[in-house]
Design a protein around this motif. Structure first.
Motif, mmCIF file in Angstrom:
data_model
loop_
_atom_site.group_PDB
_atom_site.id
_atom_site.type_symbol
_atom_site.label_atom_id
_atom_site.label_comp_id
_atom_site.label_asym_id
_atom_site.label_seq_id
_atom_site.Cartn_x
_atom_site.Cartn_y
_atom_site.Cartn_z
ATOM 1 N N ALA A 8 0.835 -1.213 0.000
ATOM 2 C CA ALA A 8 0.000 0.000 0.000
ATOM 3 C C ALA A 8 0.866 1.258 0.000
ATOM 4 O O ALA A 8 0.568 2.235 -0.713
ATOM 5 N N ASP A 9 1.934 1.231 0.793
ATOM 6 C CA ASP A 9 2.838 2.391 0.819
ATOM 7 C C ASP A 9 3.480 2.620 -0.543
ATOM 8 O O ASP A 9 3.589 3.750 -1.024
ATOM 9 N N ILE A 10 3.897 1.523 -1.168
ATOM 10 C CA ILE A 10 4.554 1.634 -2.478
ATOM 11 C C ILE A 10 3.577 2.195 -3.500
ATOM 12 O O ILE A 10 3.912 3.073 -4.297
ATOM 13 N N GLU A 11 2.351 1.681 -3.460
ATOM 14 C CA GLU A 11 1.352 2.144 -4.425
ATOM 15 C C GLU A 11 1.047 3.628 -4.219
ATOM 16 O O GLU A 11 0.928 4.396 -5.182
ATOM 17 N N GLN A 12 0.934 4.035 -2.960
ATOM 18 C CA GLN A 12 0.641 5.444 -2.681
ATOM 19 C C GLN A 12 1.789 6.332 -3.167
ATOM 20 O O GLN A 12 1.571 7.372 -3.795
ATOM 21 N N GLU A 13 2.997 5.906 -2.890
ATOM 22 C CA GLU A 13 4.176 6.680 -3.317
ATOM 23 C C GLU A 13 4.214 6.794 -4.843
ATOM 24 O O GLU A 13 4.493 7.848 -5.405
ATOM 25 N N ARG A 14 3.871 5.686 -5.500
ATOM 26 C CA ARG A 14 3.896 5.672 -6.959
ATOM 27 C C ARG A 14 2.844 6.617 -7.531
ATOM 28 O O ARG A 14 3.098 7.355 -8.485
ATOM 29 N N GLN A 15 1.651 6.606 -6.914
ATOM 30 C CA GLN A 15 0.584 7.459 -7.431
ATOM 31 C C GLN A 15 0.896 8.932 -7.204
ATOM 32 O O GLN A 15 0.619 9.778 -8.057
ATOM 33 N N VAL A 16 1.467 9.258 -6.044
ATOM 34 C CA VAL A 16 1.828 10.656 -5.780
ATOM 35 C C VAL A 16 2.876 11.126 -6.784
ATOM 36 O O VAL A 16 2.785 12.221 -7.345
ATOM 37 N N SER A 17 3.847 10.261 -7.038
ATOM 38 C CA SER A 17 4.894 10.610 -7.987
ATOM 39 C C SER A 17 4.321 10.800 -9.384
ATOM 40 O O SER A 17 4.656 11.747 -10.099
#
Lengths: 80, 208
Positions: B25-34
């Motif tokens: 979930a953290d990785i996905e959130q970071e990816r979407q923000v980027s």
């Protein structure tokens, strides 16, 4: 493409690429940061275009040539 | 790294351990923000349609234009193009980098009269591909800075492997690789830039 012709083309394009690649440390040592940023990316783009438009199609046709070069770079650090 | 991404090559000790132990979930959130930040920087716009597609891959990036493109066309401003409000002057300035797009913008015929869906899709795919290529080249250029013995081609060879792996992470470019063997895609593929230190171990030190 004939295999020998392919090797000659690869040899020439990799030698040209080496000339360009060797410019990067030289430019870094002798140019300002802004000039270096601009020119290094431009040279790297030319290098990649040479690879993707000339060398990669040859490797697809003669994959053994890519493996041979890979071995040579691993052993001797040289493409030819 | 750009857009707030964390370069694992710069981490060590506990920080590196925490980075590797991030939840999906953290990785996905970071990816979407980027991804949203890149979209906003490029278009100066809200990334709703991009987030809807939820990706940073070139295909997803390209597909985001299908929603954005035609809706951005304005009859009052027929020169509004994929780049936003590109006028003829700016298009001429940019002619060296993309003559096709420049000629589209300098043409007096509005884009909407030139089969807009085809134009938008072709340009979107070309733009997304160029975006990926530029990012990959920028990421791999430090490999060319490494000191090497006279006559060595290692930097050049590693640079090619790095860019090709970056642009097509599903292909393994290691020694004795067999490109003809299809690689089964994983459900949650690793971001492309994480492959670089694995494929080219020397890159980890250079990119640090």
């Amino acid at each position: 493409m004939d295999r020998d012709v392919a090797k000659i083309v690869l040899h020439a394009t990799h030698r040209s690429g080496a000339e360009l690649a060797n410019l990067i440390p030289f430019i870094k040592a002798h140019c300002e940061e802004a000039d270096y940023e601009r020119m290094s990316i431009a040279i790297a783009t030319v290098l990649h275009d040479l690879n993707s438009t000339v060398q990669q199609p040859i490797y697809r046709e003669h994959p053994e040539l890519e493996r041979e070069i890979d071995d040579r770079v691993e052993r001797f650090g040289r493409i030819f | 790294m750009a857009y707030g991404q964390i370069d694992p090559a710069r981490l060590d000790g506990d920080a590196l351990t925490r980075w590797y132990l991030r939840s999906p979930a953290d990785i996905e959130q970071e990816r979407q923000v980027s991804a949203a930040q890149r979209y906003a920087d490029f278009f100066g716009d809200q990334p709703d349609s991009f987030l809807k597609h939820g990706g940073t891959d070139s295909d997803q990036f390209a597909s985001s234009f299908e929603d954005v493109g035609p809706s951005r066309y304005s009859v009052a401003n027929p020169r509004r193009t994929l780049y936003g409000d590109l006028g003829p002057a700016r298009a001429r300035d940019d002619s060296s980098s993309d003559s096709k797009l420049a000629s589209d913008t300098t043409d007096s015929t509005p884009l909407v009269e030139q089969a807009p869906e085809t134009i938008w899709n072709d340009q979107a795919v070309a733009l997304a591909s160029r975006f990926t290529k530029d990012q990959c080249i920028k990421q791999c250029t430090p490999l060319l800075e490494r000191g090497q013995p006279p006559g060595s081609d290692r930097n050049q060879w590693d640079f090619h492997k790095c860019v090709n792996a970056c642009m097509d992470p599903s292909r393994h470019f290691g020694p004795k690789s067999s490109p003809s063997v299809p690689v089964k895609p994983t459900p949650n593929p690793m971001p492309w830039w994480m492959w670089i230190p694995r494929i080219i171990p020397e890159a980890a030190a250079v990119l640090a």
